[in-house]
Design an enzyme around this catalytic site. Sequence first.
Site, PDB file in Angstrom:
ATOM      1  N   ARG A  13       0.863  -1.188   0.000  1.00  0.00           N
ATOM      2  CA  ARG A  13       0.000   0.000   0.000  1.00  0.00           C
ATOM      3  C   ARG A  13       0.898   1.236   0.000  1.00  0.00           C
ATOM      4  O   ARG A  13       2.109   1.132   0.135  1.00  0.00           O
ATOM      5  CB  ARG A  13      -1.019   0.002   1.164  1.00  0.00           C
ATOM      6  CG  ARG A  13      -0.607  -0.583   2.463  1.00  0.00           C
ATOM      7  CD  ARG A  13       0.388   0.189   3.274  1.00  0.00           C
ATOM      8  NE  ARG A  13       0.103   1.594   3.400  1.00  0.00           N
ATOM      9  CZ  ARG A  13       0.997   2.519   3.620  1.00  0.00           C
ATOM     10  NH1 ARG A  13       2.294   2.194   3.744  1.00  0.00           N
ATOM     11  NH2 ARG A  13       0.684   3.801   3.723  1.00  0.00           N
ATOM     12  N   GLY A  14       0.228   2.406  -0.150  1.00  0.00           N
ATOM     13  CA  GLY A  14       1.009   3.635  -0.299  1.00  0.00           C
ATOM     14  C   GLY A  14       1.219   3.894  -1.788  1.00  0.00           C
ATOM     15  O   GLY A  14       1.526   2.966  -2.552  1.00  0.00           O
ATOM     16  N   ALA A  15       1.069   5.161  -2.184  1.00  0.00           N
ATOM     17  CA  ALA A  15       0.998   5.490  -3.606  1.00  0.00           C
ATOM     18  C   ALA A  15       2.188   4.965  -4.427  1.00  0.00           C
ATOM     19  O   ALA A  15       2.015   4.303  -5.455  1.00  0.00           O
ATOM     20  CB  ALA A  15       0.881   7.005  -3.753  1.00  0.00           C
ATOM     21  N   ASP A  65      -1.689  10.975  -2.684  1.00  0.00           N
ATOM     22  CA  ASP A  65      -2.022   9.848  -3.560  1.00  0.00           C
ATOM     23  C   ASP A  65      -2.373  10.318  -4.966  1.00  0.00           C
ATOM     24  O   ASP A  65      -2.329   9.537  -5.911  1.00  0.00           O
ATOM     25  CB  ASP A  65      -3.177   9.045  -2.964  1.00  0.00           C
ATOM     26  CG  ASP A  65      -2.740   8.405  -1.660  1.00  0.00           C
ATOM     27  OD1 ASP A  65      -2.797   9.094  -0.616  1.00  0.00           O
ATOM     28  OD2 ASP A  65      -2.309   7.244  -1.687  1.00  0.00           O
ATOM     29  N   ASN A  78      -5.151  12.904  -0.163  1.00  0.00           N
ATOM     30  CA  ASN A  78      -4.316  12.116   0.741  1.00  0.00           C
ATOM     31  C   ASN A  78      -5.241  11.412   1.734  1.00  0.00           C
ATOM     32  O   ASN A  78      -6.466  11.600   1.710  1.00  0.00           O
ATOM     33  CB  ASN A  78      -3.305  13.035   1.452  1.00  0.00           C
ATOM     34  CG  ASN A  78      -2.210  12.251   2.148  1.00  0.00           C
ATOM     35  OD1 ASN A  78      -1.568  11.409   1.526  1.00  0.00           O
ATOM     36  ND2 ASN A  78      -1.989  12.489   3.424  1.00  0.00           N
ATOM     37  N   LYS A  79      -4.680  10.621   2.599  1.00  0.00           N
ATOM     38  CA  LYS A  79      -5.459   9.816   3.545  1.00  0.00           C
ATOM     39  C   LYS A  79      -6.517  10.649   4.260  1.00  0.00           C
ATOM     40  O   LYS A  79      -6.261  11.795   4.636  1.00  0.00           O
ATOM     41  CB  LYS A  79      -4.490   9.162   4.540  1.00  0.00           C
ATOM     42  CG  LYS A  79      -5.117   8.245   5.560  1.00  0.00           C
ATOM     43  CD  LYS A  79      -5.947   7.132   4.947  1.00  0.00           C
ATOM     44  CE  LYS A  79      -5.175   6.284   3.947  1.00  0.00           C
ATOM     45  NZ  LYS A  79      -6.009   5.256   3.292  1.00  0.00           N
TER      46      LYS A  79
HETATM   47  O1  MRU Z   1      -4.442   3.606   2.001  1.00  0.00           O
HETATM   48  P1  MRU Z   1      -2.961   3.675   1.921  1.00  0.00           P
HETATM   49  O2  MRU Z   1      -2.263   3.178   3.140  1.00  0.00           O
HETATM   50  O3  MRU Z   1      -2.419   3.102   0.642  1.00  0.00           O
HETATM   51  O4  MRU Z   1      -2.780   5.219   1.853  1.00  0.00           O
HETATM   52  C1  MRU Z   1      -1.662   5.807   1.408  1.00  0.00           C
HETATM   53  C2  MRU Z   1      -1.164   6.653   2.449  1.00  0.00           C
HETATM   54  O5  MRU Z   1      -0.591   6.155   3.369  1.00  0.00           O
HETATM   55  C3  MRU Z   1      -1.320   8.066   2.352  1.00  0.00           C
HETATM   56  O6  MRU Z   1      -2.389   8.717   2.023  1.00  0.00           O
HETATM   57  C4  MRU Z   1      -0.016   8.726   2.190  1.00  0.00           C
HETATM   58  O7  MRU Z   1       0.034   9.823   2.989  1.00  0.00           O
HETATM   59  C5  MRU Z   1       0.288   9.047   0.767  1.00  0.00           C
HETATM   60  S1  MRU Z   1       0.725   7.694  -0.158  1.00  0.00           S
HETATM   61  C6  MRU Z   1       2.358   7.707  -0.061  1.00  0.00           C
END
Ligand code: MRU
Length: 375
Positions: free
Chosen positions: A54-56, A250, A260-261
Amino acid sequence: MGTGEPVRRTVWLDSADPESVRVIDQCLLPFEYAEVSIRTAEGMAAAIRDMVVRGAGCIGASAGYGMYLAALEARYMSGADGAAHLERAGAALEASRPTAVNLSWAVQRQLGELAGITAGDERVTRAREIAESIADEDVASCAAIGQYGLGLIEEIYARTSRPVNVMTHCNAGWLAFVSHGTATAPMYAAHDAGIPVHVWVSETRPRNQGARLTAWELGEHGVPHTLIVDNAAGHLMQHGKVDLIIVGSDRTTINGDVANKIGTYMKAVAAADNDIPFYAALPSSTFDPSSRDGLADIPIEERDPREVTNATAFHDGHQIEPRVAAPGTGAINYGFDVTPARLVAGIISERGICRASEESILSLYPEFVGGVISR
Ligand code: MRU
């Protein structure tokens, strides 16, 4: 994990079996560190959907490797059948999560560069090179973001001569990319440069990527940090305990709206009310140059309501999901929100820091003029 070669990556090719992709299972962290092998494009799409990765940036790189796995699957197909297989695999990967644009950026880059290659072996070789490039570029971008963001922390330290309090949200650390991270990269760089830095880590309900992943990462690196409930962020800002906020993204529109989250927007509003600079750190793969209106254009992922009605915890070596909401209560679970550009002090990118405006973004990224992501 400062400026040098990273210790670990979140996704890589298995050196003993290069037809297999290795990832860290992020659903188990920080209670258990486990790596898993992924051998099919479908398996990669499932790993992204289930947030094993996970994470962009991490899911972008994982999708790049997923397309390499698809090319392996298509190796002995005819040119047309192979191309159709790649298109199907790409569509499945893109559909696995909607908000982070890095995913479709990586898939489209593979499809664009593989178009026209009809020989199966040649397609495999090229898909592997592209996947490795996407991952390597992510590492280099995040390292550069660390150096540009370091300047912001240095400037605050020079002015105050006391530990710099940085707040972040969710996990835009090395786990969310291939290495280094974006929001955390300046924190690691500052710590490695001997600048005293302290990080406020918000737990980031419902999946707690802050409590579980960011706190773990920072702890492993020796960066002082304190966990807070999400709702404490405004209170800390009102009491002068936050110098700077750095979050990830993201998807970022060409005018600087930042998805973003979920919960990021509320931090940005509180930051504006307290004159605290709020920065988003992101590589170019996170820009969506086709969009100028984040609220209207960015698809917001809705996840299983059970993530809200139930907590996830580890007990006696098992993951458990105790209910926290009153029985029968319904819930809705938005994964992301959009922070309008007017609340963003700046964007820390691999090419430098720019304002969250179309003019400033295009001055760093002239290739986005015209609003297309080139395949
Ligand atoms: O749902 P996720 O864990 O994939 O979300 C991504 C994130 O952790 C964030 O929104 C983050 O700040 C940006 S993605 C690097």
